[in-house]
Design a protein around this motif. Structure first.
Motif, short mmCIF file in Angstrom:
data_model
loop_
_atom_site.label_atom_id
_atom_site.label_comp_id
_atom_site.label_asym_id
_atom_site.label_seq_id
_atom_site.Cartn_x
_atom_site.Cartn_y
_atom_site.Cartn_z
N UNK A 1 -1.42 -3.71 4.95
CA UNK A 1 -1.91 -2.32 5.54
C UNK A 1 -2.59 -1.57 4.60
N UNK A 2 -2.16 -1.46 3.33
CA UNK A 2 -2.69 -0.40 2.38
C UNK A 2 -4.01 -1.03 2.10
N UNK A 3 -4.44 -2.34 1.94
CA UNK A 3 -5.78 -2.79 1.71
C UNK A 3 -6.53 -2.60 2.85
N UNK A 4 -6.09 -2.70 4.20
CA UNK A 4 -6.94 -2.52 5.31
C UNK A 4 -7.34 -1.10 5.41
N UNK B 1 -7.38 -20.37 -1.67
CA UNK B 1 -6.56 -18.99 -1.82
C UNK B 1 -7.31 -18.01 -2.68
N UNK B 2 -7.49 -17.10 -2.21
CA UNK B 2 -8.44 -15.89 -2.55
C UNK B 2 -7.51 -14.62 -3.09
N UNK B 3 -7.93 -14.13 -4.29
CA UNK B 3 -7.24 -12.82 -4.53
C UNK B 3 -8.27 -11.91 -5.20
N UNK B 4 -8.64 -11.06 -4.52
CA UNK B 4 -9.49 -10.14 -4.95
C UNK B 4 -8.79 -9.01 -5.79
N UNK C 1 -4.98 -8.34 -6.24
CA UNK C 1 -4.35 -8.77 -7.20
C UNK C 1 -3.40 -7.73 -7.87
N UNK C 2 -3.78 -6.55 -7.69
CA UNK C 2 -3.04 -5.22 -7.92
C UNK C 2 -1.93 -5.14 -7.27
N UNK D 1 2.25 -12.72 0.03
CA UNK D 1 2.56 -12.50 -1.46
C UNK D 1 1.80 -14.04 -2.10
N UNK D 2 1.45 -13.81 -3.32
CA UNK D 2 0.75 -14.63 -4.17
C UNK D 2 1.49 -16.25 -4.13
N UNK D 3 2.87 -16.09 -4.31
CA UNK D 3 3.38 -17.36 -4.17
C UNK D 3 3.64 -17.92 -2.92
N UNK D 4 3.64 -17.32 -1.86
CA UNK D 4 3.45 -17.65 -0.51
C UNK D 4 2.29 -18.11 -0.20
#
Length: 161
Positions: A9-12, A100-103, A107-108, A132-135
Motif C-alpha cells: 500500500x505504501x508503494x501504491x 521476480x522483480x525488485x525495484x 527493495x527498501x 515479501x522477498x522470500x515468499x
C-alpha cells in the motif's frame, strides 16, 4: 486465498502522491497562464493535488482489499480490481517463464513482485506485486516447477501431419 503484504500500500500510495503532485503543479501552471481567471494558481494546484490524493488513497485501500491470489494444482488464480473485478486463471501449461522483480522502493521495503509470462498474444503476462522477498522466491520456484511438470511429454505432441 493469499493476500499481498500490507507494505505494498505504501508503494501504491507513493505513486498516487507523485501523480497528484504532478497534476497539481500542471494545474497551477495552466491557471497562471490564463489571464481571465481570478483564482490563485496556488489554490487551484493545491485543490487538484488534495482531491487527487484523497481519491487515490481511497483507491489504494480498496485495491489492497480486492487483491488475492492462489497457486492451485494446475493453475495460478488471481482476483483483483476496484471498479472492475478481474479474475485471472493462468494454466501452468501456458507459462513461458517466471521473473521476480525488485525495484528500489520494493527493495527498501523488503518486497518483490513475481511476473508470470504466458504463451499467447502480446502483453500476455500477469504480475503478483507486494510479496515479501522470500515468499516471492518461493512462488517463483513453485510456478517454475509446476510449469515444467505440466509440459507434455516429447512423444505427446499430438497429431502432426
Amino acid at each position: 486465498m493469499e493476500r499481498l503484504d500490507s507494505r505494498v500500500r505504501l508503494i501504491w500510495f507513493l505513486r498516487v502522491f507523485v501523480g497528484s503532485l504532478v497534476a497539481g503543479v500542471i494545474a497551477a501552471i495552466v491557471t497562471g497562464f490564463v489571464d481571465s481567471v481570478t483564482v490563485s494558481p496556488l489554490l487551484v494546484g493545491g485543490s487538484v493535488f488534495a482531491v487527487l490524493l484523497v481519491l487515490g488513497a481511497i483507491h489504494v485501500v480498496l485495491r489492497y482489499r480486492a487483491w488475492r491470489f492462489e497457486v492451485r494444482e494446475d493453475t495460478l488464480y488471481i482476483e483483483r480490481g476496484v471498479l472492475v473485478n478481474v479474475r485471472t486463471v493462468v494454466p501452468f501449461v501456458r507459462v513461458q517463464h517466471v521473473d521476480a522483480r525488485r525495484g528500489p522502493i520494493e527493495r527498501a521495503l523488503g518486497l518483490s513482485s513475481v511476473v508470470v509470462y504466458t504463451a499467447g498474444s502480446r502483453g500476455a503476462d500477469v504480475s503478483i506485486p507486494g510479496l515479501v522477498a522470500d515468499r516471492a522466491d518461493d512462488v517463483q520456484e513453485t510456478l517454475r516447477r509446476l510449469a515444467i511438470e505440466s509440459e507434455p511429454e516429447t512423444g505427446d505432441a499430438g497429431d502432426a501431419v
